[in-house]
Design a protein around this motif. Structure first.
Motif, PDB file in Angstrom:
ATOM      1  N   UNK A 139       0.834  -1.207   0.000  1.00 26.53           N
ATOM      2  CA  UNK A 139       0.000   0.000   0.000  1.00 26.53           C
ATOM      3  C   UNK A 139       0.866   1.253   0.000  1.00 26.53           C
ATOM      4  N   UNK A 140       1.938   1.240   0.768  1.00 26.25           N
ATOM      5  CA  UNK A 140       2.843   2.389   0.817  1.00 26.25           C
ATOM      6  C   UNK A 140       3.407   2.681  -0.571  1.00 26.25           C
ATOM      7  N   UNK A 141       3.849   1.649  -1.268  1.00 24.04           N
ATOM      8  CA  UNK A 141       4.451   1.835  -2.592  1.00 24.04           C
ATOM      9  C   UNK A 141       3.418   2.363  -3.575  1.00 24.04           C
ATOM     10  N   UNK A 142       2.206   1.784  -3.553  1.00 26.78           N
ATOM     11  CA  UNK A 142       1.138   2.251  -4.451  1.00 26.78           C
ATOM     12  C   UNK A 142       0.845   3.732  -4.223  1.00 26.78           C
ATOM     13  N   UNK A 143       0.796   4.154  -2.973  1.00 26.90           N
ATOM     14  CA  UNK A 143       0.488   5.553  -2.657  1.00 26.90           C
ATOM     15  C   UNK A 143       1.619   6.488  -3.095  1.00 26.90           C
ATOM     16  N   UNK A 144       2.860   6.029  -2.983  1.00 27.60           N
ATOM     17  CA  UNK A 144       3.992   6.838  -3.449  1.00 27.60           C
ATOM     18  C   UNK A 144       3.932   7.022  -4.970  1.00 27.60           C
ATOM     19  N   UNK A 145       3.547   5.964  -5.666  1.00 28.53           N
ATOM     20  CA  UNK A 145       3.394   6.057  -7.120  1.00 28.53           C
ATOM     21  C   UNK A 145       2.303   7.074  -7.471  1.00 28.53           C
ATOM     22  N   UNK A 146       1.205   7.025  -6.740  1.00 33.86           N
ATOM     23  CA  UNK A 146       0.092   7.932  -7.002  1.00 33.86           C
ATOM     24  C   UNK A 146       0.532   9.389  -6.830  1.00 33.86           C
ATOM     25  N   UNK A 147       1.333   9.655  -5.795  1.00 36.80           N
ATOM     26  CA  UNK A 147       1.834  11.016  -5.564  1.00 36.80           C
ATOM     27  C   UNK A 147       2.759  11.436  -6.702  1.00 36.80           C
ATOM     28  N   UNK A 148       3.673  10.561  -7.071  1.00 34.76           N
ATOM     29  CA  UNK A 148       4.642  10.902  -8.106  1.00 34.76           C
ATOM     30  C   UNK A 148       4.027  11.156  -9.459  1.00 34.76           C
ATOM     31  N   UNK A 149       3.006  10.370  -9.810  1.00 34.12           N
ATOM     32  CA  UNK A 149       2.403  10.497 -11.134  1.00 34.12           C
ATOM     33  C   UNK A 149       1.623  11.807 -11.296  1.00 34.12           C
ATOM     34  N   UNK A 150       1.343  12.502 -10.194  1.00 34.50           N
ATOM     35  CA  UNK A 150       0.727  13.832 -10.312  1.00 34.50           C
ATOM     36  C   UNK A 150       1.668  14.812 -10.996  1.00 34.50           C
ATOM     37  N   UNK A 151       2.971  14.554 -10.859  1.00 34.28           N
ATOM     38  CA  UNK A 151       3.975  15.484 -11.382  1.00 34.28           C
ATOM     39  C   UNK A 151       4.662  14.958 -12.638  1.00 34.28           C
ATOM     40  N   UNK A 152       4.732  13.662 -12.761  1.00 35.34           N
ATOM     41  CA  UNK A 152       5.448  13.074 -13.899  1.00 35.34           C
ATOM     42  C   UNK A 152       5.015  11.617 -14.016  1.00 35.34           C
ATOM     43  N   UNK A 153       4.395  11.267 -15.134  1.00 39.26           N
ATOM     44  CA  UNK A 153       3.880   9.905 -15.275  1.00 39.26           C
ATOM     45  C   UNK A 153       4.990   8.876 -15.453  1.00 39.26           C
TER      46      UNK A 153
END
Length: 860
Positions: free
Chosen positions: A429-443
């Motif tokens: 879950x932690x990794x999925x949420x980090x991906x979600x944050x990052x993709x807001x700025x750069x896919x």
């Protein structure tokens, strides 16, 4: 035949001869006969790992600054060189003076990791020193060890005469003086060891008996008792403060690319976060910081002395260095660091604020941030006292990605007590949420997850814990891997359970492991820190042959059990660590705060916080605090504009063992020397700028040359007047390895290709010269030979002249448009009538390399 001559015979047959050349620039050479004590610092791993080690650099410096002491370095040779050393009867030697290691008074072997244990008997026997301490005679050197792996030296205790426990800057000198004065006074070996045992922080295994405990392990007959100040055990030493005089500046310059090509400054030693799994956090207490003004002075002087283009600010957690932001401001403000890549490793999540993230991103461009949450489960994080929350991680990711970083590296572990599948799901879950944050700025962002396996280490709150069995460990790793299989933004790497298992055995074993280590070495199990060399099946055979039962690693230790390392008083008491173990399983226990900021936890180290030495902001190098936007503007303003450049042709020679310097390494030395001299080199434009340095092409490795040329474009005019030229050439040759030297510098007014020679003269002294060689040359009756690509070479077209002077041949060979000739090895093989198969050209090449072919310009 000297060692130097024998090395020249061996190097043509090895894969990386630069490892063994020696003669590194900045080497300290002293008169051995005038020294009270001489130490060979023997790193038990490859050259490129050892030369990167900051601890080696520090001890090399502090010993050699003593006028009556000497330290030279040596490294573990790879298998190919070890075979050649046996073939040519070459003992392990030091790099500064090519002296046999066995001829020194003290051999110091640093152990940075337990995975170097099998290399200990390997390097000792290559040095012709008995591997077992009990077998050494009066004339053998005293063999000592230190380093991080000395938190439990017992598995290798029978190989060493003594150990230094803790920081070595001061005790190393005391130990060497004790040995030197003992030898001078004619004391017996046992008397010298008895004197060494009286030095605070020195452990002599033969003078501390062991007994079997109720679990069959060999443990100290007298465990350490009492407080740190009044213990009967061996104290782990720590220097009270970071002294800038102990920091090396003129480091050895390596002859090849290293694991870490950088100049490093240790800004802080120690960490007080209190993570219960972390040995370093206990072993390096208390926390001591270096003044940031001294950091900058050392960094600038070191970069000038070594020509490195990367600066590493080292510590267990550099973002916890109190003046880290002010130091970063000072680095940004100083134009000296514009061409230096500054790295801040070991960033802690809850220290990685938006301000620091933005400054680093503005200075370096969008790169990667590294965090160490250790686990994705908040439950396990509480257990191990990793005092960060998931929200801390999300805030740090938001800061990093919004500042332009495009990658986050996560260092994590599995294998903690009570760990279950729910903890693995929390991890995902932690990794999925980090991906979600990052993709807001750069896919295209990346989350690179590295999964280790907990190795319960000595002197930690988890030293009572068992090692996780293979089935459970692999099931937990597989759970995470399958969740992110082929995920475009996530890459999962994981540690080998087998390697971790061996390290768990090493870390907490007793003296009975030494015969097993020796047997493993005899079966060729060495260089285990190299993952490609590790062979678990071989270890299974060794354990079976030696009758060694490894099942004890799965056992949880008893509360009052005596451990093999309990003769050491590390500062923190065993009672404190036991309380930490018990707190780990108490869900109501409060987090243990970082005592660095004044909340003393009474762990046992004297001072109650007064021993912690924190640094203030810079004074001499004070700089304004800029916003990321201001930093970007400053970097743009200082970026070099188009300026006049000055081109030069430099002629140099590579003689002696420097002829084995690889081509790319040779070119990097020229970039390095101009940086040392403070002379700016012009760089190419584009995405990846390169220094404008070119040469006439790579020459065969091992060819001794006296007229090799390069061209370089500089942004500063050189003074090459007849009065100054000799001094300039000497200055620019200083960072070169021994035997490499600039012999001329002149302006280059046209392309380098216009200066390429029309012919080269090769010099060779073979065993015999055919009697009819000159007759065949004059008659144009030389043979047609093939090179390693199978191409035909008509020697009548290539050989322009032959001169025989005694037993020496001088052969003039025509050059092509790039200033290169056909392989001199092929040419001489053809002239001497040696039949070579192109597939076996290396054999003929080695024969000529050993004979030392040299190259000069032909007269045209």
């Amino acid at each position: 035949m000297t060692i130097l001559e024998k090395i020249a015979l061996a190097l043509p047959a090895v894969e990386s001869p630069a490892r063994y050349m020696g003669g590194e620039a900045n080497s300290i050479v002293k008169d051995h006969s005038q020294m009270l004590a001489r130490m060979a610092f023997l790193f038990p791993d490859t050259y490129e790992i050892g030369m990167s080690n900051n601890g080696m650099r520090i001890l090399y410096h502090v010993v050699n600054r003593e006028p009556d002491m000497l330290c030279e370095v040596a490294f573990a040779p790879w298998d190919d060189m070890a075979r050649e050393m046996k073939k040519y009867d070459i003992p392990l030697y030091t790099h500064a003076s090519y002296t046999p290691v066995r001829d020194f008074d003290v051999i110091g072997i640093t152990l940075q990791t337990e995975l170097n244990f099998t290399n200990v008997p390997y390097v000792l026997e290559l040095a012709r020193i008995p591997a077992w301490q009990k077998d050494r005679g009066e004339n053998d050197p005293i063999v000592v060890s230190g380093g991080p792996a000395m938190a439990n030296p017992e598995p290798v205790a029978d190989f060493f005469d003594a150990f230094m426990i803790g920081d070595g800057e001061k005790v190393m000198i005391e130990l060497l003086r004790c040995v030197g004065e003992g030898r001078k006074a004619g004391l017996k070996r046992t008397e010298i060891l008895a004197n060494l045992s009286k030095i605070d922080g020195v452990y002599v295994p033969t003078l501390r008996p062991v007994v079997k405990n109720e679990f069959g392990m060999l443990v100290p007959a007298e465990p350490a008792k009492g407080s740190y100040e009044h213990t009967n055990g061996v104290r782990r030493l720590f220097i009270p403060e970071m002294d800038p005089k102990d920091y090396p500046v003129k480091n050895l310059i390596a002859n090849m690319q290293l694991v870490h090509n950088r100049f490093s400054v240790e800004v802080m030693r120690g960490c007080a976060q209190g993570c219960r799994f972390c040995q370093a956090g206990i072993w390096y207490r208390p926390c001591r910081e270096l003044n940031p003004d001294d950091v900058l002075d050392i960094a600038k002087a070191g970069i000038r002395a070594t020509g490195e283009r990367e600066l590493g600010l080292l510590s267990l957690s550099t973002a916890d260095y109190k003046p880290v932001e002010a130091l970063t401001d000072s680095i940004i403000d100083d134009p000296f660091f514009d061409t230096v890549d500054v790295s801040l490793p070991s960033i802690r999540v809850n220290s990685f604020g938006q301000t620091l993230a933005g400054k680093i991103a503005a200075l370096k461009g969008g790169r990667s941030a590294t965090f160490a949450p250790e686990t994705g489960s908040e439950r396990i994080r509480k257990m191990i006292n990793k005092t960060i929350s998931d929200q801390d991680m999300y805030d740090a990711a938001e800061h990093a990605f919004s500042s332009g970083f495009n990658k986050i590296k996560l260092y994590t572990m599995i294998g903690f007590p009570t760990e279950n599948e729910a903890d693995m799901q929390a991890f995902c879950d932690l990794i999925f949420n980090l991906v979600k944050i990052g993709r807001k700025y750069n896919r295209e962002i990346q989350i690179a997850v590295s999964i280790g396996i907990l190795i319960p280490k000595s002197f930690t709150g988890l030293q009572w814990a068992p090692f996780m069995d293979k089935e459970t460990a692999l099931r937990h790793i597989r759970y995470v891997r399958e969740k992110f299989f082929k995920h475009p933004n996530v890459k999962i790497n994981w540690a080998s359970w087998e390697t971790s298992f061996l390290e768990a055995v090493y870390s907490r074993a007793d003296r009975s492991l030494a015969p097993v280590i020796y047997e493993a070495y005899k079966q060729g199990i060495i260089f285990e820190s190299d993952a490609y060399r590790f062979d678990y099946n071989k270890w299974l055979g060794v354990w079976e042959k030696c009758g060694y039962d490894t099942s004890w690693v799965y056992r949880e230790r008893e509360k009052d059990e005596v451990f093999p390392w309990d003769f050491i008083h590390a500062g923190t008491s065993k009672q404190y660590l036991r309380r930490e173990w018990e707190k780990a399983f108490d869900p109501n226990s409060a987090p243990v705060p970082n005592c660095k900021w004044g909340d003393c936890q009474k762990c046992g180290i004297p001072g109650f916080g007064a021993e912690i030495k924190l640094a203030d902001d810079p004074v001499r190098h004070k700089a304004p605090s800029r916003t990321p936007e201001e930093i970007k503007q400053l970097v743009a303003e200082r970026r070099p504009k188009k300026a006049e450049s000055f081109s030069y042709k430099i002629t140099f020679k590579k003689a002696g063992l420097s002829r084995f310097l690889p081509h790319q390494n040779m070119l990097s030395f020229f970039e390095r020397t101009f940086l040392c001299a403070g002379i700016p080199v012009k760089f190419s434009e584009g995405f990846s700028p390169k220094p404008r340095i070119s040469n006439m092409g790579a020459l065969p490795l091992g060819l001794e040359t006296y007229c090799e040329i390069i061209s370089v474009d500089l942004l500063q005019k050189l003074d090459i007047s007849p009065e100054n030229l000799p001094n300039l050439m000497a200055q620019l040759s200083e960072p070169f390895p021994r035997g490499m030297e600039i012999v001329n510098i002149e302006p280059l007014k046209e392309k380098l290709s216009k200066h390429f020679p029309k012919a080269m003269v090769y010099r060779h002294t073979p065993e015999s010269i055919p009697a009819d060689l000159m007759e065949r040359f004059n008659a144009k009756d030389l043979p047609i030979v093939k090179n390693h690509r199978g191409q035909e070479i008509n020697l009548n077209e290539h050989v322009q002249g032959i001169e025989i002077a005694g037993k020496t041949m001088l052969v003039k060979v025509k050059c092509n448009d790039q200033g290169c000739t056909a392989s001199p090895f092929v040419i001489f093989a053809g002239l001497l009538g040696i039949e070579i198969d192109p597939a076996k050209l290396d054999e003929a090449s080695r024969r000529f390399l050993i004979a030392k072919i040299s190259m000069e310009w032909g007269k045209t």
